[in-house]
Scaffold this motif. Structure first.
Motif, short mmCIF file in Angstrom:
data_model
loop_
_atom_site.label_atom_id
_atom_site.label_comp_id
_atom_site.label_asym_id
_atom_site.label_seq_id
_atom_site.Cartn_x
_atom_site.Cartn_y
_atom_site.Cartn_z
N ARG A 126 2.06 11.10 -2.88
CA ARG A 126 2.50 10.83 -1.51
C ARG A 126 3.93 10.31 -1.48
O ARG A 126 4.72 10.71 -0.62
N TRP B 4 -3.08 5.68 10.73
CA TRP B 4 -2.89 4.34 10.16
C TRP B 4 -1.58 3.72 10.62
O TRP B 4 -0.91 3.02 9.86
N ALA C 140 0.55 3.37 1.99
CA ALA C 140 0.74 3.58 3.43
C ALA C 140 2.00 2.89 3.94
O ALA C 140 2.52 3.25 4.99
N PRO D 84 3.49 6.64 5.12
CA PRO D 84 2.41 6.49 6.09
C PRO D 84 1.68 7.80 6.37
O PRO D 84 2.28 8.88 6.30
N GLY D 85 0.39 7.67 6.69
CA GLY D 85 -0.40 8.84 7.03
C GLY D 85 -0.96 8.73 8.43
O GLY D 85 -1.07 7.63 8.99
N SER E 15 0.87 -1.18 0.00
CA SER E 15 0.00 0.00 0.00
C SER E 15 0.90 1.22 0.00
O SER E 15 2.05 1.16 0.46
N SER F 164 0.08 0.83 8.56
CA SER F 164 1.33 1.19 7.88
C SER F 164 2.47 0.28 8.31
O SER F 164 3.34 -0.05 7.49
#
Length: 280
Positions: free
Chosen positions: A256, A150, A142, A146-147, A140, A154
């Protein structure tokens, strides 16, 4: 996917919905042979809607090493080999670490990480003997950038990225290749209650996290990513002579990832003198 490509034997996890189900449907339509796992074969067979000899539905508990080993052995006995492994099974887990139970975190690691490791462990001997094979590990964005909200999710996807990068080096001498797919937001069932675990208790102090999770829940069905296109691209990697190790999927994933690495390189340069000062 073109139907004139060479026939391969595929082993796909988490195939009853989302990306996994689209993999199975696109591959069968193209004349490929597919072994696919789900928690129940009835659910999987109904979802796929195909009972041809090219399709082998398998009831597997990915967190159980014996269950995975038996599924791999049945696939090899049925089709004779395994050319492509797609580790798709997984689910999301949101919330602050204070809010998420120990059991929930361990369950996420069991499927997202150890399930991936289990399939690789048992399929690699077949691929080594063949001196060929391709492994697609669906992580992912993520796991790369990472956000907020999560952290546990993550962590599982970062583990998939790290193990895949090292694995690619380990198996290269055997003619085996690895691709890490890192999708952004796609219109799959990821944000449904069945695929996303959220904490029952919401701590008032984590306002930003709660707002983020609420935003994602409201995004369901409005994501920018087209899953049919994403799956078609992932399938194509298995037919490339030099498939990519890192495969970002979606404009949000690209934004991202590039923002994260630009920021990271800037931080590295700022601390360069301090970093190298620890050498003898």
């Amino acid at each position: 996917m073109e139907t004139n490509k060479e026939q391969k034997i595929w082993f796909i996890t988490g195939a009853s919905k989302g990306f996994g189900l689209l993999f199975v449907k696109q591959l069968l339509a193209a004349g490929q042979k597919v072994a696919a796992t789900s928690r129940t074969t009835d659910e999987l067979t109904k979802a796929v809607g195909d009972s041809s000899e090219n399709f082998l539905p398998l009831q597997v508990n990915l967190a159980n090493d014996v269950s995975v080993k038996e599924a791999v052995a049945k696939t090899a006995a049925t089709f004779g080999r395994i050319d492509v492994l797609v580790n798709n099974a997984g689910y999301g887990i949101g919330g602050s670490l204070e809010e998420i139970s120990d059991a929930a975190v361990r369950d996420a690691f069991d499927i997202n990480v150890f399930g991936t490791i289990n399939t690789i462990r048992h399929i690699l001997p077949l691929m080594r003997e063949q001196q060929s094979g391709h492994i697609i590990n669906i992580a992912s964005i993520a796991g790369i950038a990472p956000g907020s909200g999560w952290s546990a999710y993550s962590a599982t996807k970062s583990a998939v990225v790290g193990l895949s990068e090292a694995l690619a080096q380990d198996v290269k001498p055997f003619g085996i290749t690895v691709t890490i797919a890192a999708p952004g937001a796609f219109r799959t069932s990821f944000l449904s209650k069945e695929s996303l675990a959220l904490p029952e208790k919401i701590e008032g102090g984590y306002t930003a996290i709660n707002e983020t999770l609420h935003k994602y829940q409201n995004m369901d069905g409005k994501q920018a990513g087209d899953p049919e296109k994403g799956v078609a691209i992932m399938i194509d990697t298995a037919f490339e002579e030099n498939p990519p190790l890192h495969l970002l999927l979606g404009s949000d994933a690209y934004r991202r990832a590039t923002a994260k690495f630009d920021s990271q390189m800037n931080e590295f340069e700022i601390l360069k003198d301090l970093t190298i000062s620890t050498d003898y």
